[in-house]
Design an enzyme around this catalytic site. Structure first.
Site, PDB file in Angstrom:
ATOM      1  CD  GLU A 147      -3.103   0.531   2.286  1.00 54.60           C
ATOM      2  OE1 GLU A 147      -3.983  -0.312   2.047  1.00 54.60           O
ATOM      3  OE2 GLU A 147      -2.976   1.082   3.385  1.00 54.60           O
ATOM      4  CD  GLU A 196      -2.673   1.121  -4.473  1.00 57.44           C
ATOM      5  OE1 GLU A 196      -2.675   0.243  -3.588  1.00 57.44           O
ATOM      6  OE2 GLU A 196      -3.699   1.479  -5.077  1.00 57.44           O
ATOM      7  CB  CYS A 211      -6.794  -3.205   5.851  1.00 55.12           C
ATOM      8  SG  CYS A 211      -6.323  -1.596   6.378  1.00 55.12           S
ATOM      9  CB  SER A 217      -5.131   1.078  -1.264  1.00 55.25           C
ATOM     10  OG  SER A 217      -4.234   0.002  -1.418  1.00 55.25           O
ATOM     11  CE  LYS A 234     -10.428  -8.065   8.397  1.00 53.76           C
ATOM     12  NZ  LYS A 234      -9.613  -7.451   7.371  1.00 53.76           N
ATOM     13  CD  GLU A 243     -11.560  -8.915   3.353  1.00 57.21           C
ATOM     14  OE1 GLU A 243     -11.281  -9.347   4.492  1.00 57.21           O
ATOM     15  OE2 GLU A 243     -10.941  -7.986   2.806  1.00 57.21           O
ATOM     16  CD  GLU A 300     -14.226  -9.762  -5.010  1.00 59.96           C
ATOM     17  OE1 GLU A 300     -15.194 -10.490  -5.362  1.00 59.96           O
ATOM     18  OE2 GLU A 300     -14.367  -8.702  -4.393  1.00 59.96           O
ATOM     19  CB  CYS A 316      -9.424  -4.029  14.088  1.00 57.02           C
ATOM     20  SG  CYS A 316      -9.167  -3.635  12.371  1.00 57.02           S
TER      21      CYS A 316
END
Ligand SMILES: Cc1cc2nc3c(=O)[nH]c(=O)nc-3n(C[C@H](O)[C@H](O)[C@H](O)COP(=O)(O)O)c2cc1C
Ligand code: SF4
Ligand code: SF4
Ligand code: SF4
Ligand code: SF4
Ligand code: FES
Lengths: 595, 393
Positions: free
Chosen positions: A282, A285, A309, A329, A368, A371, A376, A525
């Site tokens: 990241e 990037e 994230c 990102s 999560k 996710e 994908e 988190c």
């Protein structure tokens, strides 16, 4: 602040003006039962279980909703109060599909607890449950909503509205039909819900729970064909203890690792490793985007760049600001980076066929789970992360296995993909990703430590809703000469209500940041929807302290210095943003409906 | 022919043509004088709760706020009442002038009439009167505007804080009190909310002075009151009578000679059996002992052909539907009361179960969040206690 004097249960007490009777009683260690009340949320005053008596007044007062007033004389345990509370609990139970022995919240449910405390008996009211129709929505991979267990306290509604500013849940109908409903009563996975689990974390009963994968994990563990890999997120180690009888704010990394081995995981690894990797990818990037914008003047480069994230945040922006998806990102979350590497790099290292590997993660987060189930997320050729457990589920498994957690000796993570830095640890707190990224990016660009005492970038820490920080880049290395004198502007927001404030400014072009960190949950988190219950401001602060303590104690505190990270680039990934990285560590996003 | 014990009054509905003068005269007076007049008059709110109007205006006047509002509560949802509709049809200007004077006293520039959805047919006429009223205000140079807000049909939206929520575009759920509307009402700003009839009465007080109003009625229950008389009566309709009247006299005047009970104050009011008519006064005489009953104006007479079980059943069905549903005692308690009397009637529960229900009703009274849930016990307990046999057999 002026003081208010009142008498509670015949004892004089003095509290700050504006305090409620409930708060005043708490100060005197008098516990008044509550259901709709939650420290994080505005007062609702709808369950009516916290009633107290004001001497001389006929009706009782809801202590959570009534300000303490000068000269008040309050009784918290008079017969009238007890009768009223018992009556309220009886009413709630009569409307409730009380089948505790088959309920996920058995033992941790606030209604069950109160029913037991007030000895709600059989001889009571008419059972209303058979007369009603209830919906149970178990279609989402993250959250199960069971209306037959709902006491209509509206904590979920207030969580989603006030903390997240989404309003995925609201009150529908009136009178006997009143219920908590999603948009048009569609299943949760079809509406604008981020799966953040803030509602789940605050639901006092079994009406909103995480979808648990405990039995699936046990089955996999007991399958001799399977090699079980487990990763643990940064914020789990500072909260797991709470669910196992410890005080908030205790770091239990070593015990957790030991417990996971006892449970039967073959490789006990650390999401912190891939958090460090996230920083490298990241961070690079961001530098690439800066170069594109400042040097190449490429109009297609999107700034500010935001972090990626937090899967609750990703789902949110996919719904609410699809026009800004180019700003996010492309780096995957640490969980998914880890999953992709587990079934490629790691499987290869330990000589296990990826199809024989089951990859489990322990997360502070319900999003999560969603996710991991995104279509994908199969870059390894397999499902990258098979099963996601929350901190609460792991605690439950440790209890099921009969492990005396407190007595465990500390153990170390396995290597490789088990080593991490202080930078990864702080991913669990709001501002942590930003701090970790700045520690690395600044050094990459200048060759020097980030100019903050002890690497501690204090302006991005803490519970302020939206934080800003900037660093001026001076004397960069020759390759980064174009950044000389550039003031790198950053912004940090936690909780989607705060994210919205920032993103609305981005949309209007009023936010001239380069880099924005967003975490879907309040506090980051460590305040995730999968964390131990209760989670509230005080507990979030204790967890935060534990996280920064862990960081300060780490020998390595910069992601790019993680030896295993250096090694994985040497052996496998070759370079940040390289071909392999793109294949395994980066992703793309999906535009979704706004309603 | 019904007897005429009680004097019929004609204060409220008398068409007065001097509105302009009264308004001009009154808003030139000091706030303190206006409040004093209201306090001396003894006027209490006619929406049901009976809060002293002068005090309400005084408190809102003393509260700090960037904006203040005056709201006329014309939601009139209590079954069996239709007096506010009549007032707004016949003498809307009195109500508007009451609002304007209130605005002067508390420092408001915006007023609203919260009109019950079912009264939409009044809207055109009302808006015309409001236009005239605005012309009048312009003429005397007083900065105040009134808008009609059309409700959406939920009974609970007549409760003042639910009404504000509904005006703010939220779900009509009552708020916690305190804070009271005079401190934090519509948009969290100091607000006076008064019933239609209350506001119309202020006009008479401004015009004739507080003493004339005070001369009517008895101690603690001053002035006249508009009653909606219905049920077993040969003469249903709207009557303006002196406050503080005896129920005995009322029944003699309006009953059909066979009245066994009167429900005072609608579904949320009290049921008085024949043997207590003589002891019961309609008003706010001291503490509520069941012998002095306030009312928003609904008087429903039942003769001996009526089943009080059915009457109660109807009321409970109404509450089960109309509870906003947010608080436990009211949402669940109303359902339990309804199913409970059904179960006793069918013999599925013993008659002693009624005692449990009476306790439940009492607990609802002391724990419910708003007036709706708190007042279910009024009709429930007064009917069950006075007509127990009818509940069981
Ligand atoms: C469930 C419920 C419904 C109510 N409906 C009305 C109504 O329709 N009209 C009204 O004036 N007051 C109604 N009230 C009373 C109002 O809350 C408020 O007390 C009143 O408007 C104040 O005006 P007053 O002081 O002039 O009586 C209701 C109260 C409750 C609890
Ligand atoms: S939600 Fe609570 S009370 Fe209800 S069945 Fe589950 S444990 Fe029992
Ligand atoms: S999971 Fe989050 S977004 Fe979804 S309903 Fe709950 S609080 Fe709202
Ligand atoms: S789902 Fe849970 S939090 Fe929401 S109202 Fe029901 S019991 Fe309360
Ligand atoms: S008493 Fe009834 S109407 Fe009033 S707040 Fe409670 S549920 Fe709503
Ligand atoms: S905790 Fe006070 S009313 Fe629910």
């Amino acid at each position: 602040m002026s003081k208010i004097n009142l008498v509670i249960d015949h004892i004089q007490v003095s509290v700050e003006s504006g305090s409620t009777i409930l708060e005043a009683a708490k100060k005197m260690n008098i516990k008044i039962p509550t259901l709709c009340h939650h420290e994080d949320l505005c007062v609702a005053g709808n369950c009516r279980v916290c009633m107290v008596e004001q001497v001389g007044s006929d009706r009782l007062l809801p202590s959570c909703a009534t300000p303490a007033a000068e000269g008040m004389e309050i009784l918290t345990n008079s017969l009238k109060v007890r009768n009223a509370r018992k009556s309220v609990i009886e009413l709630l139970v009569s409307e409730h599909r009380a089948e505790c022995t088959r309920c996920y919240k058995n033992g941790t449910c606030e209604l069950q607890h109160l029913s037991s405390e007030y000895l709600i008996g059989e001889d009571s009211l008419i059972d209303l449950v058979p007369l009603k129709e209830f919906t149970i929505d178990y279609f989402s991979p993250s959250i199960i909503k069971d209306d037959s267990k709902c006491i209509r306290c509206q904590r979920c509604v207030r969580s989603c509205d006030q903390l997240q500013n989404i309003g995925a849940l609201s009150v529908a109908y009136k009178g006997q039909k009143m219920k908590i409903a999603s948009f048009f009563e569609k299943p949760m996975y079809e509406v604008v819900c981020t799966n953040c689990g803030q509602c789940v974390n605050r639901c006092p009963t079994g009406a909103l729970i995480e979808r648990n994968y405990i039995d699936e994990v046990w089955s996999a563990i007991n399958d001799p064909q399977k090699h079980l890999v487990v990763q643990t997120a940064p914020a789990v180690r500072i909260a797991l203890g709470e669910a196992l009888g410890m005080e908030p704010g205790k770091i239990v990394t070593g015990k957790m690792v030991a417990a996971l081995r006892r449970l039967g995981f073959d490789s006990v690894l650390d999401t912190d490793f891939s958090a460090d990797l996230t920083i490298i990818e990241e961070g690079n990037e961001l530098l690439q985007r800066l170069k594109g914008a400042l040097v190449d003047k490429d109009p297609n480069v999107k700034l500010p760049m935001t972090t990626s994230c937090s899967p609750g945040w990703i789902k949110y922006i996919e719904h609410m600001y699809p026009q800004l998806l180019g700003n996010v990102s492309t780096a995957k979350s640490p969980q998914q980076m880890f999953g992709a590497l587990a079934k490629t790099y790691y499987a290869n290292k330990i000589n296990v066929e990826p199809e024989n590997m089951v990859s489990v993660s322990v997360m502070p987060c319900t999003a999560k789970k969603y996710e991991a189930n995104r279509p994908e997320m199969h870059s390894s050729g397999y499902k990258d992360v098979d099963l996601v457990l929350t901190t609460r589920e792991l605690a439950r498994m440790i209890q099921q296995a009969g492990i005396d957690f407190l007595a465990l000796e500390n153990e170390e993570y396995d290597s490789i993909m088990g080593m991490s830095t202080g930078a990864a640890v702080i991913f669990g707190a709001t501002g942590g990703v930003m701090e970790a990224a700045l520690r690395t990016a600044y050094e990459v660009v200048t060759g020097r430590d980030v100019p903050f005492d002890g690497l501690n970038i204090l302006p991005v820490r803490g519970m302020e809703e939206v934080k800003e920080a900037s660093i001026k880049i001076e004397n960069p290395l020759p390759a980064w000469a174009f950044l000389d004198g550039v003031e790198l502007k950053t912004c940090v927001a936690h909780g989607l209500a705060n994210a919205k404030k920032v993103m609305d400014r981005v949309v209007k072009g009023e936010a001239n940041y380069h880099f924005i960190e967003i975490m879907a949950c309040p506090g980051g988190c460590l305040g995730g929807g999968g964390q131990p219950i209760p989670t509230n401001k005080e507990i979030r602060e204790k967890r935060t302290r534990a996280i920064y303590e862990e960081d300060a104690g780490k020998p390595i505190r910069k992601s790019h210095e993680n030896p295993e990270v250096i090694k994985i680039y040497d052996e496998f990934l070759v370079k940040p943003l390289g071909h392999k990285s793109h294949e395994l560590l980066h992703t793309s996003y999906t535009e979704r409906n706004r309603y | 022919m019904p007897k005429k014990n009680l004097k019929r009054l004609d204060l409220i509905f008398k068409n007065e043509l001097d509105g302009e003068q009264i308004l001009e005269k009154t808003i030139k007076r000091s706030k303190q004088d206006i409040i004093n007049d209201l306090i001396i008059s003894g006027l209490k709110g006619r929406g049901g709760a009976g809060y002293p109007t002068g005090l309400k205006w005084k408190l809102a006047g003393e509260s700090e706020g960037d904006m203040k509002y005056v709201i006329c509560n014309a939601d009139e949802g209590e079954p069996g009442t239709f007096k506010d509709r009549e007032i707004l049809t016949q003498v809307p200007m009195k109500v508007l002038i009451g609002m304007a004077v209130c605005a002067k006293v508390i420092g408001a520039h915006q007023g609203f009439i919260y009109l019950r959805g079912e009264y939409k047919f009044l809207l055109d006429n009302l808006n015309e009167v409001i236009d005239d009223f605005h012309v009048l205000l312009n003429k005397i140079g007083f900065d105040f505007r009134v808008k009609v807000f059309l409700g959406s049909g939920a009974y609970i939206c007549g409760e003042e804080s639910a009404l504000f929520e509904s005006m703010e575009g939220h779900r009509g759920e009552p708020r916690n009190k305190p804070p009271y509307p005079t401190q934090s009402g519509y948009r969290k700003m100091p607000t006076v909310i008064n019933n239609v009839e209350t506001l119309a009465h202020t006009y008479s007080i401004f015009k004739y002075g507080p003493d004339k109003f005070k001369d009517l009625g008895v101690q603690d229950s001053r002035g006249s009151k508009v009653f909606s008389v219905s049920g077993d009566t040969p003469t249903p309709g709207i009557y303006e009578l002196e406050f503080g009247m005896s129920l005995q006299k009322f029944v003699e005047d309006f009953g059909d000679g066979d009245a066994k009970a009167v429900q005072v104050g609608g579904a949320s009011g009290f049921c008085v059996p024949r043997k207590k008519f003589g002891r019961t006064v309609i008003g706010y005489q001291g503490k509520l002992t069941g012998e002095s009953l306030p009312t928003g104006g609904s008087m429903m007479i039942f003769n001996s052909s009526r089943s009080m079980y059915n009457v109660l059943h109807n009321y409970l069905e109404f509450f089960v539907e109309e509870s906003c549903g947010q608080c436990t005692p009211c949402r669940v308690g109303t359902q339990q009361l309804l199913l409970g009397i059904e179960a006793v009637k069918r013999g599925e529960r013993p008659s002693e179960y009624l005692d449990k229900l009476l306790k439940l009703a009492e607990n609802m009274r002391v724990t419910a969040k708003c007036g709706l849930g708190q007042s279910v016990a009024n009709s429930f307990s007064s009917i069950v206690e006075n007509f127990k046999e009818e509940m069981i057999y």
